[in-house]
Scaffold this active site. Structure first.
Site, short mmCIF file in Angstrom:
data_model
loop_
_atom_site.label_atom_id
_atom_site.label_comp_id
_atom_site.label_asym_id
_atom_site.label_seq_id
_atom_site.Cartn_x
_atom_site.Cartn_y
_atom_site.Cartn_z
N GLU A 437 -20.63 31.98 4.03
CA GLU A 437 -21.92 32.66 3.99
C GLU A 437 -23.01 32.50 5.00
O GLU A 437 -24.06 32.51 4.67
CB GLU A 437 -22.41 32.72 2.60
N GLY A 438 -22.47 31.87 5.98
CA GLY A 438 -23.57 31.47 7.21
C GLY A 438 -23.53 29.94 7.26
O GLY A 438 -23.96 29.35 6.31
#
Length: 591
Positions: A437-438
């Site tokens: 998610e980054g």
């Protein structure tokens, strides 16, 4: 050991510190009375301990299996009944919109449940967890027709959802995606391309899987401004026909082995546009921001379970005598919890866990105020804080969640390094949360490169106003001077970035990670002061749970004495700039 939900800490935070017991005064959350919130805490704790935790080690050992002939994935046997129990209990619908079968409860309660689920089986929690992001994206950006077809079944848990973003040649740089969407005559689109690292892309827990896929339309700009979002079901809802969106294999991972992480091949699969053409990034961020907050709760959940395991071990493991004299004179040795170095590790786990929980629930409470408070000014300020703190929650809670699991393993010594104890699985499972998610470095860049400048710097001004307002309103606030020092360090670092980053973006890149950590430690310091303030007031009045309140006072002292001083080092790191970091030439690396 069996998981014990941190119910007392949750009630203290929600009711006594944050004021979430007043959420029912907001029209949108009229049902969220203190009694209902308490019931959710208790029932979620039982579910986590009695239903979900027993599947964790077994699911890790069995893992998911892929059948190349049918291109299908089988989840661990024990997951089926646990997921069914989760769905039947209505947990997938907790904060989902009422008009599509949700319960419409505050987002803060979802944070509570997310922590408990992630403490007891992170892999299993991934299936409904990422579905929630798909629900939010469809609800915010989908047409009425798409909402009617998909939302009710996603919210009920009858179907699950995915986020299909990453491709073999690109991760964060989504402008490089190659997946294409070609218009069909019936208004749908033919989706062609390959996505990787797709959580829950294929599995056997539900009858249908709904993929939200980023792709580019013909003639679209070959950048992020040319990305559109499409909903692509495994089975077409109107006919039940199998859509050619197939799993090409499972990723081979060090942890979260019960979570089906898939390569997904879209072979002309039918999809429908979500939102406007070339506006997929905006819709994607609806999913991504929600997922980032959820991943933060994953870090906290694993850290809490690691603390409980290491604390239980330290109380029972006999080894050597206390430095101040025997504490277990009738036994051959003292429990290792008497030793200062073991206590150092346990205190770090406990105090950071409770601080991280306070940070997460503070963000969750602000999220609820941002969507439900009748005063526009309050809503805007709350939204400022949510936007600013989302990368902080994601990064700091996963960094320290992993570190605390690793610390818990150290408390167990050699036992921690074996599969006979659960710590090694918690370490393996927790490592991914800092990446997906980054990555946390990307979160830091989002904070300094985007969030600090939004609305002309309004977001960070709102934060500083919140912190300084607390000190103004509480002149006798516990650890006031230490908190003021941290705030000054954060303000100085912010001004340094404002001065240097516009002239040289690499200065922002070099400062990003220490700056995010500096902000996290400062905000947690603010929350520890608040917690200690409430504890002192209740102790003076003879109210509340005395051992818990006394532990808050001591824990706050530990935080300000042992942990918060890191802010001075972080400020020095930021102000030293990029020079030594960027000075190597190509031939220096192998010298």
């Amino acid at each position: 050991m069996q998981y014990q939900a941190p119910a007392n800490d949750l009630r203290f935070l929600l009711f006594d510190v944050l004021g979430a017991d007043r959420l029912h005064e907001l029209e949108k959350y009229a049902d969220a009375t203190p009694d209902l919130i308490s019931a959710v805490i208790d029932e979620a704790g039982k579910l986590a301990a009695e239903v979900i935790q027993p599947t964790n080690q077994a699911g890790d050992r069995e893992g998911c299996t892929y059948d190349p002939e049918t291109r299908s994935v089988t989840t661990p046997d024990c997951f089926k009944d646990a997921y069914k129990n989760f769905v039947e209990g209505g947990w997938t619908a907790l904060d989902a919109p009422l008009e599509y079968g949700g319960q419409g409860l505050p987002h803060t309660l979802k944070f509570v449940v997310d922590e408990m689920v992630c403490s007891t089986n992170l892999s299993l929690g991934m299936y409904p967890g990422l579905t929630h992001g798909a629900i939010s994206a469809l609800h915010a950006h989908g047409s009425d027709e798409l909402k009617k077809v998909y939302l009710e079944k996603l919210i009920s848990g009858e179907w699950t959802g995915t986020m299909c973003l990453t491709e073999p040649q690109c991760g964060t740089d989504l402008g490089l995606i190659r997946t294409r969407a070609t218009p069909n005559d019936d208004g749908s689109y033919a989706i062609e391309g390959t996505k990787i690292w797709i959580t829950g892309g294929e599995h056997d827990l539900v009858d249908n899987i709904v993929h939200l896929v980023l792709a580019k339309l013909p003639g679209a700009p070959d950048t992020t401004k040319g990305i559109s979002l499409f909903v692509v079901p495994k089975f077409l809802p109107e006919s039940g026909e199998r859509n050619p969106a197939f799993c090409g294999g499972l990723e081979h991972k060090m942890g979260i082995k019960g979570s089906a992480t898939c390569v997904m091949n879209f072979e002309g699969a039918k999809g429908w546009l979500v939102g406007e053409p070339n506006d997929g990034m905006r819709a994607m961020f609806t999913m991504m921001n929600e997922a980032r907050l959820m991943v933060g709760m994953q870090g906290l959940g694993l850290a809490e379970m690691a603390y409980q395991e290491s604390l239980g071990f330290a109380r029972e493991r006999l080894q050597s005598r206390s430095l101040s004299g025997p504490k277990n004179p009738d036994g051959p040795a003292d429990p290792i919890i008497v030793h200062p170095d073991v206590r150092r590790m346990l205190m770090r786990q406990k105090v950071l866990n409770e601080g991280m929980r306070a940070l997460a629930l503070f963000a969750g409470h602000q999220l609820d105020l941002s969507v439900a408070h009748p005063d526009e000014t309050v809503r805007e300020s709350a939204d400022d804080l949510v936007q600013l703190l989302t990368p902080v929650v994601k990064s700091f809670l996963t960094d320290e969640g992993f570190n605390n699991a690793n610390t818990g393993l150290q408390v167990l010594g050699g036992s921690g390094f074996t599969t006979d104890w659960p710590l090694e699985q918690l370490v393996r499972d927790g490592r991914i949360a800092r990446i997906y998610e980054g990555t946390n470095g990307i979160q830091a860049m989002d904070l300094v490169g985007r969030k600090l400048s939004l609305k002309g710097g309004q977001l960070v001004r709102t934060l500083f106003g919140t912190l300084s307002g607390y000190l103004k309103d509480n002149p006798e606030a516990p650890h006031r001077e230490e908190l003021k020092n941290a705030m000054k360090a954060l303000e100085t670092a912010t001004m340094w970035l404002a001065t240097n980053a516009p002239k040289d973006p690499e200065q922002a890149g070099a400062a990003a990670t220490p700056y995010l950590r500096l902000m996290a430690l400062t905000v947690i310091g603010y929350l520890w002061s608040r917690m200690a303030n409430v504890a002192n007031e209740q102790l003076a009045a003879g109210e509340g749970n005395k051992p818990l309140l006394e532990s808050k006072v001591v824990s706050a002292r530990f935080y300000f004495e042992k942990l918060l001083p890191e802010v001075d080092w972080l400020l020095g790191d930021i102000q030293s700039g990029k020079d030594s970091l960027m000075a190597f030439s190509d031939d220096h690396w192998a010298a």
